[in-house]
Design an enzyme around this catalytic site. Structure first.
Site, PDB file in Angstrom:
ATOM      1  N   HIS A  10       0.810  -1.221   0.000  1.00  0.00           N
ATOM      2  CA  HIS A  10       0.000   0.000   0.000  1.00  0.00           C
ATOM      3  C   HIS A  10       0.841   1.267   0.000  1.00  0.00           C
ATOM      4  O   HIS A  10       0.372   2.327  -0.423  1.00  0.00           O
ATOM      5  CB  HIS A  10      -1.004  -0.018   1.145  1.00  0.00           C
ATOM      6  CG  HIS A  10      -2.085  -1.037   0.922  1.00  0.00           C
ATOM      7  ND1 HIS A  10      -2.996  -0.918  -0.095  1.00  0.00           N
ATOM      8  CD2 HIS A  10      -2.349  -2.206   1.532  1.00  0.00           C
ATOM      9  CE1 HIS A  10      -3.805  -1.965  -0.071  1.00  0.00           C
ATOM     10  NE2 HIS A  10      -3.433  -2.766   0.900  1.00  0.00           N
ATOM     11  N   ARG A  54       2.726  -7.918  -8.588  1.00  0.00           N
ATOM     12  CA  ARG A  54       1.603  -8.399  -9.394  1.00  0.00           C
ATOM     13  C   ARG A  54       1.964  -8.451 -10.871  1.00  0.00           C
ATOM     14  O   ARG A  54       2.787  -7.691 -11.353  1.00  0.00           O
ATOM     15  CB  ARG A  54       0.394  -7.466  -9.212  1.00  0.00           C
ATOM     16  CG  ARG A  54      -0.174  -7.460  -7.805  1.00  0.00           C
ATOM     17  CD  ARG A  54      -1.423  -6.603  -7.790  1.00  0.00           C
ATOM     18  NE  ARG A  54      -2.413  -7.157  -8.676  1.00  0.00           N
ATOM     19  CZ  ARG A  54      -3.440  -7.916  -8.274  1.00  0.00           C
ATOM     20  NH1 ARG A  54      -3.622  -8.153  -6.997  1.00  0.00           N
ATOM     21  NH2 ARG A  54      -4.296  -8.394  -9.145  1.00  0.00           N
ATOM     22  N   GLU A 160      -0.282 -19.695   4.480  1.00  0.00           N
ATOM     23  CA  GLU A 160      -0.783 -18.452   5.073  1.00  0.00           C
ATOM     24  C   GLU A 160      -2.296 -18.523   4.986  1.00  0.00           C
ATOM     25  O   GLU A 160      -2.866 -18.517   3.884  1.00  0.00           O
ATOM     26  CB  GLU A 160      -0.248 -17.227   4.319  1.00  0.00           C
ATOM     27  CG  GLU A 160      -0.790 -15.927   4.922  1.00  0.00           C
ATOM     28  CD  GLU A 160      -0.173 -14.673   4.303  1.00  0.00           C
ATOM     29  OE1 GLU A 160       1.011 -14.715   3.896  1.00  0.00           O
ATOM     30  OE2 GLU A 160      -0.884 -13.661   4.229  1.00  0.00           O
ATOM     31  N   HIS A 200      -4.349 -10.878   5.883  1.00  0.00           N
ATOM     32  CA  HIS A 200      -5.356 -10.144   5.103  1.00  0.00           C
ATOM     33  C   HIS A 200      -6.431  -9.576   6.028  1.00  0.00           C
ATOM     34  O   HIS A 200      -7.139 -10.311   6.694  1.00  0.00           O
ATOM     35  CB  HIS A 200      -6.017 -10.993   4.019  1.00  0.00           C
ATOM     36  CG  HIS A 200      -6.612 -10.125   2.946  1.00  0.00           C
ATOM     37  ND1 HIS A 200      -5.932  -9.751   1.810  1.00  0.00           N
ATOM     38  CD2 HIS A 200      -7.801  -9.501   2.893  1.00  0.00           C
ATOM     39  CE1 HIS A 200      -6.697  -8.957   1.086  1.00  0.00           C
ATOM     40  NE2 HIS A 200      -7.835  -8.787   1.722  1.00  0.00           N
TER      41      HIS A 200
HETATM   42  N1  PXP Z   1      -1.287 -11.637   2.927  1.00  0.00           N
HETATM   43  C1  PXP Z   1      -1.554 -11.719   1.620  1.00  0.00           C
HETATM   44  C2  PXP Z   1      -1.297 -13.011   0.918  1.00  0.00           C
HETATM   45  C3  PXP Z   1      -2.048 -10.613   0.910  1.00  0.00           C
HETATM   46  O1  PXP Z   1      -2.288 -10.707  -0.403  1.00  0.00           O
HETATM   47  C4  PXP Z   1      -2.260  -9.410   1.612  1.00  0.00           C
HETATM   48  C5  PXP Z   1      -2.827  -8.227   0.913  1.00  0.00           C
HETATM   49  O2  PXP Z   1      -2.050  -7.730  -0.064  1.00  0.00           O
HETATM   50  C6  PXP Z   1      -1.941  -9.365   2.971  1.00  0.00           C
HETATM   51  C7  PXP Z   1      -1.488 -10.500   3.611  1.00  0.00           C
HETATM   52  C8  PXP Z   1      -2.090  -8.104   3.762  1.00  0.00           C
HETATM   53  O3  PXP Z   1      -3.421  -7.719   3.819  1.00  0.00           O
HETATM   54  P1  PXP Z   1      -3.786  -6.300   4.429  1.00  0.00           P
HETATM   55  O4  PXP Z   1      -3.174  -5.269   3.557  1.00  0.00           O
HETATM   56  O5  PXP Z   1      -5.273  -6.295   4.413  1.00  0.00           O
HETATM   57  O6  PXP Z   1      -3.205  -6.273   5.822  1.00  0.00           O
END
Ligand code: PXP
Length: 247
Positions: A10, A54, A160, A200
């Site tokens: 981000h 990506r 994960e 996530h």
């Molecule tokens: N793990 C994975 C595999 C992800 O794709 C993401 C999001 O990009 C995250 C963790 C982190 O998610 P968040 O940004 O919602 O904390």
């Protein structure tokens, strides 16, 4: 102690919102620098750095990955699609781990994790290539037994577990059911001999429950920490999350 993997995607998203056409990912007026952020986060206690390169390069760029590889002192976890191009890149970059995530619709389960069952051969090829290179593979999957068991059968050392469905249900119905699914997934993963990570949608509020999941090795967290860093700076944001994870 539960480890923290900081996802920097981000931060790169904010940069790309303004500087998508810039020749460089850093320098001059280009900001914010996701690699500088990663280094500061490590100093504040992040145990690893995660970046998702990506296929469409919408946030993290190739150069970020190479700069991370040279700059960070902990571990680089490269999130990527299960494609020959990304496998080749991972073998060049040599991150400590890769996390295989779905990018095209056919690879996604109903909840949004990688459909290992439906993509068995492709996923196995990828795991084999990483195992041969000494790179750990993590599979980003829903907390469902068939996916977890197949991850172990195919030789992935890590999983994960996708916490997105739980995070979405947090203020509505189904929260306890989703938490229970995650609990069962952690237990099954551990029984199968897998290192169990999760990620996530984890934030400063739901972490109070997420941290109670059994057998957790590492949480990958991005959005909430990057958001808080806008106000407090990345160091304080990392310290606060680590405290809430392990107090
Ligand atoms: N793990 C994975 C595999 C992800 O794709 C993401 C999001 O990009 C995250 C963790 C982190 O998610 P968040 O940004 O919602 O904390």
């Amino acid at each position: 102690m539960i480890l923290l993997g900081l996802n920097i995607d981000h931060c790169a998203t904010v940069r790309q919102a303004r500087y998508q056409q810039a020749d460089s990912t850093v320098g001059g007026a280009v900001e914010p620098d996701a690699v500088a952020l990663a280094v500061l986060a490590e100093r504040a206690g992040a145990d690893g750095i995660t970046a998702h390169l990506r296929e469409d390069r919408r946030h993290v760029q190739d150069r970020d990955i190479w700069r991370l590889r040279e700059s960070i002192a902990t571990r680089l976890n490269l999130e990527m699609a299960c494609t020959p191009g990304m496998v080749a890149l991972a073998l060049e970059v040599k991150p400590e781990s890769v996390c295989l995530v779905p990018e095209s619709r056919e690879e996604v389960t109903t909840e949004g994790g990688l459909d290992v069952v439906g993509n068995r051969d492709r996923v196995k090829e990828c795991i084999d290539a990483m195992n041969a290179a000494g790179i750990k593979t993590s599979l980003f999957i829903d907390p469902d037994e068939p996916q977890i068991e197949l991850a172990a059968e195919l030789g992935a050392p890590w999983i994960e577990l996708h916490t997105g469905a739980y995070a979405n249900a947090y203020f509505g119905e189904g929260r306890e059911a989703e938490l229970q699914r995650l609990r069962s997934g952690c237990v099954r993963g551990h029984e199968c001999g897998l290192v169990v990570n999760a990620g996530h949608g984890i934030n400063y509020v739901n972490i109070a429950e997420v941290r109670t999941l059994p057998h957790l090795n590492e949480l990958n967290i991005g959005h909430s920490i990057i958001s808080r860093a806008l106000f407090s700076g990345i160091e304080e944001a990392v310290i606060e999350m680590k405290t809430r994870m392990n107090s």
